[in-house]
Design an enzyme around this catalytic site. Structure first.
Site, short mmCIF file in Angstrom:
data_model
loop_
_atom_site.label_atom_id
_atom_site.label_comp_id
_atom_site.label_asym_id
_atom_site.label_seq_id
_atom_site.Cartn_x
_atom_site.Cartn_y
_atom_site.Cartn_z
N SER A 126 -58.64 -27.92 -3.30
CA SER A 126 -58.31 -28.96 -2.58
C SER A 126 -58.88 -30.11 -3.31
CB SER A 126 -58.73 -29.01 -1.15
OG SER A 126 -58.89 -30.35 -0.52
N TYR A 152 -66.10 -28.85 5.81
CA TYR A 152 -64.67 -28.58 5.07
C TYR A 152 -64.97 -28.58 3.68
CZ TYR A 152 -60.14 -28.65 3.54
OH TYR A 152 -59.29 -28.38 2.37
N LYS A 156 -65.05 -25.75 0.14
CA LYS A 156 -64.19 -25.60 -0.95
C LYS A 156 -64.75 -25.98 -2.39
CE LYS A 156 -60.41 -24.92 1.06
NZ LYS A 156 -59.55 -23.71 0.90
C1 UD1 Z 1 -57.37 -33.79 4.72
C2 UD1 Z 1 -58.59 -33.53 3.47
C3 UD1 Z 1 -57.78 -32.72 2.50
C4 UD1 Z 1 -57.51 -31.58 3.10
C5 UD1 Z 1 -56.34 -31.72 4.29
C6 UD1 Z 1 -55.94 -30.59 4.96
C7 UD1 Z 1 -60.29 -35.07 2.92
C8 UD1 Z 1 -60.64 -36.27 2.55
N1 UD1 Z 1 -58.92 -34.80 2.86
O1 UD1 Z 1 -56.50 -34.74 4.12
O2 UD1 Z 1 -58.85 -32.33 1.42
O3 UD1 Z 1 -56.69 -30.66 2.34
O4 UD1 Z 1 -56.94 -32.58 5.29
O5 UD1 Z 1 -55.67 -30.68 6.29
O6 UD1 Z 1 -61.10 -34.27 3.19
N2 UD1 Z 1 -53.40 -40.63 9.27
C9 UD1 Z 1 -53.21 -41.64 10.27
N3 UD1 Z 1 -53.11 -41.08 11.61
C10 UD1 Z 1 -52.97 -39.86 11.98
C11 UD1 Z 1 -53.27 -38.83 10.87
C12 UD1 Z 1 -53.38 -39.25 9.75
O7 UD1 Z 1 -53.32 -42.69 10.07
O8 UD1 Z 1 -52.69 -39.68 13.24
C13 UD1 Z 1 -53.97 -41.14 7.81
C14 UD1 Z 1 -55.29 -40.68 7.63
O9 UD1 Z 1 -56.17 -41.45 7.94
C15 UD1 Z 1 -54.91 -40.60 6.02
C16 UD1 Z 1 -53.56 -40.13 5.87
O10 UD1 Z 1 -52.70 -40.30 7.10
O11 UD1 Z 1 -54.92 -41.98 5.46
C17 UD1 Z 1 -53.32 -38.58 5.71
O12 UD1 Z 1 -54.21 -37.87 6.58
P1 UD1 Z 1 -54.37 -36.22 6.57
O13 UD1 Z 1 -52.62 -35.88 6.95
O14 UD1 Z 1 -55.14 -35.98 7.71
O15 UD1 Z 1 -54.70 -35.69 5.20
P2 UD1 Z 1 -56.11 -35.98 4.39
O16 UD1 Z 1 -57.00 -36.62 5.40
O17 UD1 Z 1 -55.79 -36.80 3.27
#
Ligand code: UD1
Length: 342
Positions: A126, A152, A156
């Site tokens: 990841s 987590y 990795k």
């Molecule tokens: C995270 C992990 C990534 C992992 C992935 C697997 C980190 C930094 N990132 O990705 O390594 O492979 O999970 O599941 O460890 N968001 C909102 N509202 C929501 C959900 C998300 O605003 O309800 C935003 C988050 O703040 C972020 C973006 O959407 O900015 C993406 O979030 P998400 O889909 O959870 O992925 P990551 O956090 O990038």
């Protein structure tokens, strides 16, 4: 005879799409999954998609004896190892669950590969291993790794180290660690896609479930980040493209230019903000999404996207789909699930 590829976590989101891609490329998949974080209906969808029932073992990879039996029953040529937990927040609350499953599982797989002389390994890594990039947000494989912010992430990070040490000690062994950015979307045929258990943690499944009425609104975590619109930026890659990268990795083992242990970014090379994702969703689906800003989510990286030059040169792989294609397919998948559950 077609090459047999063991897929741990083959009923999971990325695993199932990779099984389909393997079959389309002439490989024989052998699936291992215990449905702890996936759903038996995925195997049914997969069977429809590929036109036959794939070989499937319902076992926990932490059960070494059961895993060894799979290797005894089938002459495995290569392993793609997906089976792992992946919810960042949950890993902070239940670290032992993460270290146990993600690391013991990996150790068991490597031990079986050693005992049975299997030397080709693709590992689901990841972009979390890069942590928060300093000034350059486009990371390549030489960008130094940083200590992760969650258990987590550590699993990795440690897994890459365990694999590198194993590769050093086994001269015939070859491994490609694919560093995924943010996988989204679903199979365009609507037969397989992401099936989060409980409330989704990831952005796009939360968006599609909100649009369909399962949640009252999406919370956008943070509006004051130093980015184009104040929200976090990620590299969202279509799961079909990601699945295809695994096929290219398995094919690359036959290529002499591949070293014993390679790390390869798998992303689109482009960053997209949370607000841009919402806007694209509304455009593609013709649906208005209820959302509001909420405080920052602890541990979130501000901005990161992939440099994908190595994937191009080493694997001859490039994305075929845009993030809007992925959103369209994810929405289609959500709608088809709604019909099924009626
Ligand atoms: C995270 C992990 C990534 C992992 C992935 C697997 C980190 C930094 N990132 O990705 O390594 O492979 O999970 O599941 O460890 N968001 C909102 N509202 C929501 C959900 C998300 O605003 O309800 C935003 C988050 O703040 C972020 C973006 O959407 O900015 C993406 O979030 P998400 O889909 O959870 O992925 P990551 O956090 O990038």
């Amino acid at each position: 005879m077609s090459k047999k590829v063991l897929i741990t976590g083959g009923a999971g989101y990325i695993g199932a799409h990779t099984v389909d891609a393997l079959v389309r490329s002439g490989y024989t998949p052998i699936i291992v999954d215990d449905f702890r974080n996936s759903n038996p209906s995925v195997i049914q969808g997969l069977s429809k998609l590929i036109g036959f029932e794939p070989v499937f073992f319902k076992i926990d990879i932490c059960d070494k004896k059961a895993l060894k039996e799979v290797f005894t029953k089938h002459e495995i040529n290569a392993v793609i190892h997906f089976a792992a937990f992946k919810a960042v927040g949950e890993s902070v609350l239940e670290p032992l669950k993460y270290y146990q499953n993600n690391l013991i599982g990996l150790l068991n797989i490597l031990e079986c590969m050693e005992v049975f002389g299997v030397n080709e390994f693709v590992f689901s890594s990841s972009c979390t291993v890069y942590g928060e990039p300093d000034s350059i947000k486009e990371v390549n494989e030489k960008t130094p790794k940083q200590l992760p912010s969650s258990p987590y992430g550590y699993t990795k990070w440690m897994a890459e180290q365990i694999i590198a040490d194993y590769a050093k000690a086994h001269s015939s062994f070859k491994v490609i660690c694919l560093r995924y950015f943010n996988p989204i979307g679903a199979h365009p045929g609507g037969l397989i896609g992401e099936l989060p258990i409980g409330k989704p943690n990831n952005l796009l499944p939360f968006i599609t479930q909100t649009a369909i009425g399962k949640h009252s609104k999406l919370l956008v975590f943070g509006n004051d980040y130093p980015t184009i619109d104040g929200t976090c930026i990620r590299d969202y890659i279509h799961v079909m493209d990601l699945a295809d990268a695994h096929i290219k990795a398995v094919e690359a083992f036959g290529n002499n230019s591949i070293g014993s242990c390679e790390y390869i970014n798998v992303g689109t090379g482009k960053g997209t903000s949370v607000l841009q994702m919402i806007q694209a969703f509304e455009e593609v689906s013709g649906t208005k999404l209820p959302w509001e800003f909420a405080p920052r989510r602890p541990g979130d990286v501000i901005e990161i996207y992939a440099n994908v030059d190595l994937a191009k040169s080493m694997l001859n792989w490039e994305v075929q789909f845009s993030y809007k294609d992925a959103i369209k397919d994810a929405w289609n998948w959500e709608l088809s699930n709604q019909k099924k559950n009626r």
